[in-house]
Design an enzyme around this catalytic site. Structure first.
Site, PDB file in Angstrom:
ATOM      1  N   HIS A   1       0.812  -1.216   0.000  1.00 40.33           N
ATOM      2  CA  HIS A   1       0.000   0.000   0.000  1.00 40.33           C
ATOM      3  C   HIS A   1       0.849   1.272   0.000  1.00 40.33           C
ATOM      4  O   HIS A   1       1.912   1.335   0.606  1.00 40.33           O
ATOM      5  CB  HIS A   1      -0.940   0.012   1.206  1.00 40.33           C
ATOM      6  N   ASP A   2       0.357   2.256  -0.740  1.00 49.01           N
ATOM      7  CA  ASP A   2       0.957   3.590  -0.795  1.00 49.01           C
ATOM      8  C   ASP A   2       2.352   3.596  -1.421  1.00 49.01           C
ATOM      9  O   ASP A   2       3.085   4.584  -1.298  1.00 49.01           O
ATOM     10  CB  ASP A   2       1.028   4.226   0.602  1.00 49.01           C
TER      11      ASP A   2
ATOM     12  N   GLY B   1       4.856  -1.261   2.508  1.00 46.43           N
ATOM     13  CA  GLY B   1       4.106  -0.040   2.295  1.00 46.43           C
ATOM     14  C   GLY B   1       4.997   1.190   2.212  1.00 46.43           C
ATOM     15  O   GLY B   1       6.098   1.225   2.749  1.00 46.43           O
TER      16      GLY B   1
END
Length: 257
Positions: free
Chosen positions: A120-121, A138
């Site tokens: 994520h991100d 992440g």
């Protein structure tokens, strides 16, 4: 457009002309797929996700599902994927989190082999190769033309500079400077990625100056500030050193040495 009658496609999904979707594939709500993209059988794509043109997504890949983060609470975060990417079997790419900016983004021309993971991100540039089982935690930033070997892993919040080469089974816990090769159980810098630079069209003179810069940073025992001062002198005749200088100045985690 070749869409299997055995595919499950949410009514809100936007599928462009020329898209192929195989049997058993699930396309969720708020998914957009660009023209010419091929999605194999038994793929799951959840949204909000935007996928560009002429991508290939092989069987059993999971694209755009919820992030693997215990703070995530079903917020409508996003995944954006550019054009001409390849996602092989069991590749997984997570959407962003609110605390991380809400967006995971992958550029163009990348090749993610089987069982690779983009957390994520994370922000992945262009023409990046992730060999089988390579993984990004992440909030990782990977710049253009990076090569991550099999089972390589990058810790959260790390940056990997353009044309860097991460050897197999190498665990990255600090930032990796552009053009540098990283390898070994002790995760250390082991030279300049000259093969990658030649393939990228860098001249012999430029590569030689990059080698000099490498020795300044990694072999002379200088502080970061002292190394930057010497690199700035070289940079006047070699603008390709600017990404190295910029990475040294901005690193908050320190660099892999």
């Amino acid at each position: 457009m070749i869409i299997s009658e055995h595919a499950i496609i949410h009514e809100s999904a936007k599928i462009a002309p020329g898209v192929s979707i195989g049997p058993g594939t699930v396309i969720g709500a708020d998914v957009e797929i660009g023209a010419g993209t091929w999605v194999g059988p038994h793929v799951v794509i959840q949204g909000p996700t935007v996928i560009g043109e002429y991508n290939k997504i092989f069987q059993f890949a999971s694209i755009g599902d919820a992030p693997q983060d215990i703070t995530y609470n079903d917020e409508p975060t996003r995944l954006e994927i550019g054009n001409n990417n390849i996602f092989r079997e069991f590749a997984t790419v997570s959407r962003g989190t609110v605390k991380g900016g809400g967006l995971t983004k992958i550029g163009n021309g990348n090749f993610l082999m089987a069982y690779t993971h983009v957390g994520h991100d994370s922000l992945v540039g262009n023409h990046v190769i992730m060999v089988n089982h390579a993984a990004l935690s992440g909030h990782v930033i990977v710049h253009d033309y990076v090569n991550l070997g099999a089972y390589a892993a990058v810790h959260q919040f790390c940056h990997v500079g353009a044309y860097a080469f991460i050897a197999r089974a190498t665990y990255i816990t600090k930032d990796v400077l552009p053009y540098v090769m990283i390898a070994g159980n002790d995760t250390s810098a082991c030279g300049v990625n000259t093969v990658g630079l030649r393939r990228g069209g860098f001249s012999a003179d430029t590569i030689n100056i990059v080698r000099r810069a490498y020795k300044i940073i990694f072999r002379k025992g200088l502080t970061v500030q002292e190394a930057v001062a010497e690199l700035e002198i070289l940079q006047s005749s070699c603008p390709e050193l600017l990404p190295m200088i910029d990475a040294l100045r901005k690193s908050t985690r320190g660099i892999v040495r």
